[in-house]
Design a protein around this motif. Structure first.
Motif, short mmCIF file in Angstrom:
data_model
loop_
_atom_site.label_atom_id
_atom_site.label_comp_id
_atom_site.label_asym_id
_atom_site.label_seq_id
_atom_site.Cartn_x
_atom_site.Cartn_y
_atom_site.Cartn_z
N ILE A 149 -4.68 37.09 31.00
CA ILE A 149 -5.07 35.81 32.00
C ILE A 149 -5.25 34.62 30.44
CG2 ILE A 149 -7.29 35.41 32.43
CD1 ILE A 149 -7.68 38.31 33.14
N ILE A 186 -11.41 15.91 20.92
CA ILE A 186 -11.35 17.13 21.48
C ILE A 186 -12.54 17.04 23.10
CG2 ILE A 186 -12.58 19.37 21.59
CD1 ILE A 186 -10.00 19.23 19.44
N ALA A 228 -2.16 27.06 41.59
CA ALA A 228 -3.27 26.86 40.54
C ALA A 228 -2.57 24.89 40.42
CB ALA A 228 -2.57 27.54 39.03
N GLU A 229 -3.45 24.09 40.13
CA GLU A 229 -3.47 23.27 38.52
C GLU A 229 -2.42 21.74 39.91
OE1 GLU A 229 -3.20 22.12 34.51
OE2 GLU A 229 -2.03 24.38 34.57
N TYR A 236 -11.62 24.12 21.04
CA TYR A 236 -11.56 24.05 22.42
C TYR A 236 -10.97 25.39 22.90
CZ TYR A 236 -9.67 22.17 26.70
OH TYR A 236 -8.92 22.03 27.35
N PHE A 291 -8.46 21.75 18.14
CA PHE A 291 -8.09 22.32 18.94
C PHE A 291 -8.40 23.60 19.57
CE2 PHE A 291 -3.71 23.55 21.31
CZ PHE A 291 -4.46 22.75 22.85
N TYR A 300 -13.27 27.90 23.28
CA TYR A 300 -14.61 27.52 24.04
C TYR A 300 -14.34 27.96 25.48
CZ TYR A 300 -17.16 24.66 27.07
OH TYR A 300 -18.45 24.04 27.80
N ARG A 301 -12.77 27.84 25.61
CA ARG A 301 -12.64 28.01 26.60
C ARG A 301 -12.40 29.27 27.04
NH1 ARG A 301 -13.98 24.41 30.51
NH2 ARG A 301 -12.46 21.74 29.76
N LYS A 345 -4.34 28.41 33.80
CA LYS A 345 -4.50 26.55 33.83
C LYS A 345 -4.97 25.39 32.27
CE LYS A 345 -7.63 23.61 35.38
NZ LYS A 345 -8.63 23.58 36.17
N TYR A 346 -5.66 26.63 31.43
CA TYR A 346 -5.94 25.98 30.21
C TYR A 346 -4.64 25.74 28.98
CZ TYR A 346 -10.38 25.48 32.45
OH TYR A 346 -11.06 25.31 32.82
N GLY A 400 -18.42 24.35 31.12
CA GLY A 400 -18.60 25.75 30.43
C GLY A 400 -18.20 26.45 31.31
N SER A 401 -18.46 26.69 32.21
CA SER A 401 -18.34 27.74 33.52
C SER A 401 -16.92 27.34 33.67
CB SER A 401 -19.10 28.24 34.05
OG SER A 401 -19.53 26.82 35.20
N LYS A 402 -16.66 28.55 34.11
CA LYS A 402 -15.32 28.58 34.94
C LYS A 402 -15.42 28.07 36.50
CE LYS A 402 -12.13 31.53 37.30
NZ LYS A 402 -11.68 33.70 37.92
N LEU A 457 -11.42 17.82 26.59
CA LEU A 457 -12.46 18.31 27.72
C LEU A 457 -12.66 17.66 28.65
CD1 LEU A 457 -14.24 21.36 26.78
CD2 LEU A 457 -15.84 20.24 25.98
N ILE A 481 -6.11 35.60 38.34
CA ILE A 481 -3.94 35.35 38.09
C ILE A 481 -3.16 35.22 39.08
CG2 ILE A 481 -1.67 35.43 36.88
CD1 ILE A 481 -3.54 36.81 34.34
N PHE A 506 -15.83 31.06 27.01
CA PHE A 506 -16.84 30.42 28.31
C PHE A 506 -16.68 29.83 29.38
CE2 PHE A 506 -19.10 29.35 23.50
CZ PHE A 506 -20.01 30.21 24.31
N THR A 507 -14.92 29.69 29.09
CA THR A 507 -14.83 29.30 31.48
C THR A 507 -14.42 30.92 31.52
OG1 THR A 507 -14.01 27.47 30.08
CG2 THR A 507 -13.49 27.60 31.40
N LEU A 508 -12.95 30.98 30.68
CA LEU A 508 -12.27 32.35 30.97
C LEU A 508 -13.33 33.48 30.80
CD1 LEU A 508 -8.86 31.39 30.36
CD2 LEU A 508 -9.42 31.18 31.62
N GLU A 509 -13.87 33.88 29.90
CA GLU A 509 -14.54 34.95 29.52
C GLU A 509 -13.70 35.98 29.76
OE1 GLU A 509 -17.83 35.55 33.25
OE2 GLU A 509 -18.77 33.04 32.19
N LYS A 510 -13.14 35.55 28.47
CA LYS A 510 -11.28 36.92 28.45
C LYS A 510 -11.21 36.48 27.24
CE LYS A 510 -11.30 38.91 31.96
NZ LYS A 510 -11.92 40.39 31.75
#
Lengths: 298, 159
Positions: free
Chosen positions: B45, A56, A134-135, B99, B96, B102-103, B50-51, A67-69, A60, A126, B106-110
């Motif tokens: 979303i 993991i 993206a990516e 993880y 998994f 978490y994404r 990308k995740y 954590g933040s986008k 990560l 999006i 905290f990352t996408l907030e969706k």
């Protein structure tokens, strides 16, 4: 008779004691074996847990850590980063749509035989994937512009649909009217036929969704970065009530087509019936290409 | 809870997981937008972020493969090694899932309802599978030679 009975009882007691001792030994052995088995199982699970945790952490880190986008820049960033990011974004946008006809919210020749209506929210990540990429993959939009719009075969209308912007009235954290302010700022730039520069720059410099980065200052700074935009004229045009009417029309049309997310698309022969286009990828333009070719033949 | 009930519960949950992951994999490859009950485009979303891929492989497909493997291990003979395989697979799936959550948060907030459903499934399956593995087949009738060696007598018998 009594002596024999006492002997029998004595024998029985000894037998019982032996059996009891045997049973206790067996129980102790079983308990020890069970303890060993439990320890072995716990060790196996512990090993598996370590492997999972390591995996993991690796995932990560490999997918961007923290954590933040991931920030895509933003006009409000520090001075050094700001000038670099905005400069790069302007250069990219110039490369992508420079020299292509613009008229209000439309990119491309007015005579183009096929029209794509692109329903977007400027804060929608999006839509950014479609518009920018993206990516490491280029978005489908610049490829469509290169292949079809520059060739005069397709024009793209930008329509507004509020989805990602976290307006307070929609339960988000951004001030009331943020969506209308940002979208009408783009439409006001369109009055000078610079609307697509503004839209593209917004997506290229897009910040964290619903984070409140779209302040009045941000909107102004984007306008300042928009190539060729007369700022005083743009500022005066922002209060034009026509933009509110346009946003309402766009929202109504989105509703009529059942669109709840962005980006959403309508593709069809210019002046004819438009059909909903359900995309399969926002970076691979092949699905769009097929729909355009079909509309061209219709 | 008897070993049979425990195994059956885990099997039903993994079948639900297979169904969930199959739907997400299908809509991914068919290019269909997910049917989301609430939150409008949040699901979409998350599903198109990308995740949603890991080294180029859709996470929905990874989830499907994971659930199928879990199901396979549950349908395998009732032996300690297979109980270990089940527990390890579920542990990996849970990790998994942590993880991905978490994404989302905290990352996408969706939040995507399907991902949350899968996370809940795995969160429920984890303690059950660990319990099943750690206790051995103690609550299980000795149905095989291996089980007979490991454990004393069938339930309900007297000695």
């Amino acid at each position: 008779m009594p002596v024999s009975k006492v002997q029998d009882e004595g024998d029985l007691t000894r037998k019982q004691r032996r059996e009891q001792a045997r049973a206790e030994r067996k129980a102790a052995e079983e308990a020890a074996a069970a303890g060993d088995a439990r320890r072995r199982r716990l060790t196996q699970l512990g090993g598996a847990l370590v492997v999972v945790v390591v995996a993991i952490v690796v995932i990560l880190i490999a997918t961007g850590g923290g954590g933040s986008k991931p920030s895509t820049g933003g006009v409000g960033n520090g001075k050094h980063e700001k000038s670099k990011t905005v400069k790069e974004a302007v250069a990219t946008v110039e490369r992508e749509i420079g020299g292509v006809a613009q008229n209000g919210n439309v990119l491309g020749s007015p005579a183009a035989p096929v029209t794509i209506a692109y329903f977007g929210d400027l804060e929608c990540p999006i839509c950014q994937e479609f518009t920018v990429g993206a990516e490491g993959s280029e978005g489908a939009l610049p490829q469509l512009i290169q292949k079809w719009v520059r060739a005069g075969k397709v024009k793209i209308e930008y329509r507004s649909l509020s989805t990602a912007t976290g307006n307070a009235e929609r339960g988000g954290s951004e001030p009331e009217g943020t969506f209308n302010r940002q979208q009408s700022a783009a439409l006001a730039a369109g009055k000078q036929n610079k609307g697509w520069y503004y839209i593209e720059l917004f997506y290229h410099l897009q910040g964290k969704e619903d984070s409140g980065y779209v302040t009045e200052k941000y909107i102004q700074e984007l306008a300042e970065a928009t190539p060729g935009l007369n700022l005083s004229t743009w500022q005066a045009e922002r209060n034009n009530q026509a933009w509110q009417a346009q946003l309402s029309t766009d929202a109504q049309e989105a509703n009529n087509n059942g669109f709840t997310g962005t980006p959403s698309f309508l593709i069809g022969k210019t002046g004819g019936a438009m059909k909903k286009y359900e995309y399969s990828s926002l970076t691979d333009p092949s699905g769009f290409n097929e729909a355009i070719e079909k509309a061209l033949k219709a | 809870m008897s070993a049979r009930t425990l195994r059956m519960t885990l099997t039903v949950m993994s079948v639900l997981g297979v169904g969930l992951a199959t739907y997400l994999t299908y809509i991914h490859y068919a290019g269909i937008k997910p049917a989301c009950g609430v939150n409008g485009g949040s699901c979409e979303i998350v599903q198109t972020s990308k995740y949603s891929h890991l080294v180029g492989v859709p996470v929905a497909l990874i989830g499907l493969i994971g659930y199928v493997l879990i199901l396979g291990s549950l349908l395998a003979p009732e032996e300690e090694r297979w109980r270990l395989v089940t527990a390890v697979l579920i542990l990996g799936g849970f990790g998994f899932s942590v993880y991905l959550t978490y994404r989302e948060v905290f990352t996408l907030e969706k939040i995507c309802e399907y991902c949350v459903s899968s996370a809940i499934l795995l969160t429920l399956m984890l303690p059950l599978s660990l319990w099943r593995f750690l206790r051995g087949d103690g609550a299980m009738p000795a149905t095989s030679a291996a089980a007979g060696e490991e454990r004393a007598a069938p339930l309900g018998s007297t000695s």
